[in-house]
Design an enzyme around this catalytic site. Structure first.
Site, PDB file in Angstrom:
ATOM      1  N   GLY A   1      48.442 129.475  20.445  1.00 40.79           N
ATOM      2  CA  GLY A   1      47.893 128.822  21.064  1.00 40.79           C
ATOM      3  C   GLY A   1      46.635 129.250  22.204  1.00 40.79           C
ATOM      4  O   GLY A   1      46.851 129.374  23.287  1.00 40.79           O
TER       5      GLY A   1
ATOM      6  N   HIS B   1      61.709 129.745  16.224  1.00 39.34           N
ATOM      7  CA  HIS B   1      59.955 129.471  16.287  1.00 39.34           C
ATOM      8  C   HIS B   1      60.064 130.391  18.279  1.00 39.34           C
ATOM      9  O   HIS B   1      60.959 130.693  18.440  1.00 39.34           O
ATOM     10  CB  HIS B   1      59.249 128.613  17.542  1.00 39.34           C
ATOM     11  CG  HIS B   1      57.722 128.236  17.389  1.00 39.34           C
ATOM     12  ND1 HIS B   1      57.327 128.472  18.914  1.00 39.34           N
ATOM     13  CD2 HIS B   1      56.769 127.987  16.166  1.00 39.34           C
ATOM     14  CE1 HIS B   1      56.199 128.221  18.609  1.00 39.34           C
ATOM     15  NE2 HIS B   1      55.787 127.979  17.755  1.00 39.34           N
TER      16      HIS B   1
ATOM     17  N   SER C   1      46.658 129.245  15.726  1.00 37.38           N
ATOM     18  CA  SER C   1      45.524 128.833  15.929  1.00 37.38           C
ATOM     19  C   SER C   1      44.843 128.403  14.919  1.00 37.38           C
ATOM     20  O   SER C   1      43.274 128.695  14.215  1.00 37.38           O
ATOM     21  CB  SER C   1      44.354 129.802  16.759  1.00 37.38           C
ATOM     22  OG  SER C   1      45.367 130.286  17.883  1.00 37.38           O
TER      23      SER C   1
ATOM     24  N   LYS D   1      55.509 120.284  19.179  1.00 38.46           N
ATOM     25  CA  LYS D   1      56.014 120.511  20.777  1.00 38.46           C
ATOM     26  C   LYS D   1      56.767 119.904  21.631  1.00 38.46           C
ATOM     27  O   LYS D   1      56.612 118.740  20.942  1.00 38.46           O
ATOM     28  CB  LYS D   1      54.715 122.082  20.915  1.00 38.46           C
ATOM     29  CG  LYS D   1      54.702 122.783  20.355  1.00 38.46           C
ATOM     30  CD  LYS D   1      53.597 124.438  20.814  1.00 38.46           C
ATOM     31  CE  LYS D   1      53.454 124.975  20.231  1.00 38.46           C
ATOM     32  NZ  LYS D   1      52.960 126.023  20.188  1.00 38.46           N
TER      33      LYS D   1
ATOM     34  N   GLU E   1      58.946 130.330  20.503  1.00 42.30           N
ATOM     35  CA  GLU E   1      58.457 130.018  22.231  1.00 42.30           C
ATOM     36  C   GLU E   1      59.847 129.415  22.434  1.00 42.30           C
ATOM     37  O   GLU E   1      60.836 130.006  23.269  1.00 42.30           O
ATOM     38  CB  GLU E   1      58.239 128.425  22.309  1.00 42.30           C
ATOM     39  CG  GLU E   1      56.810 128.163  22.083  1.00 42.30           C
ATOM     40  CD  GLU E   1      55.217 127.718  21.450  1.00 42.30           C
ATOM     41  OE1 GLU E   1      55.778 126.558  21.764  1.00 42.30           O
ATOM     42  OE2 GLU E   1      54.439 127.725  21.484  1.00 42.30           O
TER      43      GLU E   1
ATOM     44  N   GLU F   1      53.822 133.719  12.048  1.00 42.55           N
ATOM     45  CA  GLU F   1      53.262 133.385  13.355  1.00 42.55           C
ATOM     46  C   GLU F   1      53.325 134.336  14.661  1.00 42.55           C
ATOM     47  O   GLU F   1      54.074 134.536  15.268  1.00 42.55           O
ATOM     48  CB  GLU F   1      53.862 132.364  13.840  1.00 42.55           C
ATOM     49  CG  GLU F   1      54.210 131.323  13.373  1.00 42.55           C
ATOM     50  CD  GLU F   1      53.558 129.924  13.872  1.00 42.55           C
ATOM     51  OE1 GLU F   1      53.424 128.540  14.015  1.00 42.55           O
ATOM     52  OE2 GLU F   1      55.026 129.609  14.321  1.00 42.55           O
TER      53      GLU F   1
ATOM     54  N   ASN G   1      53.279 120.621  14.243  1.00 42.92           N
ATOM     55  CA  ASN G   1      54.829 121.146  15.155  1.00 42.92           C
ATOM     56  C   ASN G   1      54.070 120.584  15.915  1.00 42.92           C
ATOM     57  O   ASN G   1      52.743 121.394  17.150  1.00 42.92           O
ATOM     58  CB  ASN G   1      54.825 122.703  14.939  1.00 42.92           C
ATOM     59  CG  ASN G   1      55.801 123.460  16.220  1.00 42.92           C
ATOM     60  OD1 ASN G   1      55.882 122.298  16.860  1.00 42.92           O
ATOM     61  ND2 ASN G   1      55.174 124.638  17.213  1.00 42.92           N
TER      62      ASN G   1
HETATM   63  P1  PGA Z   1      48.692 126.548  17.813  1.00 40.14           P
HETATM   64  O1  PGA Z   1      50.547 126.906  17.123  1.00 40.14           O
HETATM   65  O2  PGA Z   1      48.528 126.159  15.863  1.00 40.14           O
HETATM   66  O3  PGA Z   1      48.270 126.087  18.534  1.00 40.14           O
HETATM   67  O4  PGA Z   1      48.541 128.643  18.127  1.00 40.14           O
HETATM   68  C1  PGA Z   1      50.945 127.412  16.313  1.00 40.14           C
HETATM   69  C2  PGA Z   1      52.749 126.549  16.166  1.00 40.14           C
HETATM   70  O5  PGA Z   1      53.247 127.066  17.694  1.00 40.14           O
HETATM   71  O6  PGA Z   1      53.136 126.471  15.541  1.00 40.14           O
END
Ligand code: PGA
Length: 250
Positions: free
Chosen positions: A173, A95, A213, A12, A97, A167, A10
């Site tokens: 992140g 997601h 992560s 982003k 976010e 998630e 992903n």
């Molecule tokens: P990350 O993000 O691997 O940077 O923690 C995962 C995601 O948001 O799908």
């Protein structure tokens, strides 16, 4: 994990068209017989070019969001038909976010899931608890609530095409990965809820990815868990060497 894993990147709001092309050219020339099914979600503006490069490879290309209506006065939005026109394979929906920063609620996400399925774009539905919800022991309740509301009116046949991504919001992140035990317990619970909403066969065949992560040094232990069928990866999917290392270890 018993299935061939799905390793999904992903991206982003990262990577220009040029950076997307460079990455995908390197990725496609490095893939041969790896077990993993590779999915990449670049930014909207790069999707057409990404698909051109991925066309004759096994890399699937999808978007990070979409609107549920087929067209209309929705400034700034992208419709399922527009994504279909450029042969998108999948779409990430719900997601954290989108939920937390852009205030998408369960009912909106449900409309998007239904619309993606009607348009033959495979949804990767993301669910997960916040740190506060985990600390107050409501993780299972949150997961069940999100699944029940986001999958409302999704038929058994349609469910066979849905991918779930667990998630935990506190792990995205942040560098804090859920321990394999925490992730496995959540995945097991998600399978139980899918069994309740559908049946055992559907629950067993549904891909449930872990996200938060994921890196080269934790992918093997995560995929070693019985109920983890792959990973949805943000940060570590942006560098070709790191992402390839994850694919090769999967
Ligand atoms: P990350 O993000 O691997 O940077 O923690 C995962 C995601 O948001 O799908």
């Amino acid at each position: 994990m018993e299935k061939n894993p799905i390793i999904a990147g992903n991206w982003k709001m990262y990577k220009t068209i040029k950076e997307t092309k460079d990455f995908l050219e390197k990725l496609s020339s490095s893939l041969n017989n790896q077990r993993a099914n590779v999915y990449i979600a670049p930014s909207f503006i790069s999707l057409f070019f990404a698909k051109e490069i991925a066309k004759d490879t096994k890399i699937k290309i999808g978007s990070q969001n979409m609107h549920y209506e087929s067209e209309g006065a929705f400034t700034g939005e992208i419709s399922p038909g527009m994504l279909k026109e450029i042969d998108m394979d999948f779409v990430i929906l719900g997601h954290s976010e989108r939920r937390n920063v852009f205030k998408e609620d369960n009912s909106l996400i449900n409309k998007k899931v239904l619309s993606s399925l009607e348009n033959n774009i495979q949804p990767i539905l993301c669910i997960g608890e916040t740190e506060k919800e985990r600390d107050s022991n409501s993780t299972n309740e949150v997961l069940e609530d999100q699944l029940t509301k986001n999958l409302l009116n999704v038929s058994k046949t349609q469910m066979k095409n849905v991918i779930i991504a667990y998630e935990p919001v506190w792990a995205i992140g942040t560098g804090k990965t859920a321990t394999p035990d925490i992730a496995e317990n959540a995945h097991l619970y998600i399978r139980k809820v899918i069994t309740k909403l559908y049946d055992k066969d559907i629950a067993n065949s549904t891909y449930i990815l872990y996200g938060g992560s994921v890196k080269p040094d934790n992918i093997e232990i995560l995929l070693g868990q019985h109920n983890i069928d792959g990973a949805l990866i943000g940060g570590a999917s942006l560098k070709i060497d790191t992402f390839l290392e994850i694919i090769n270890k999967s």
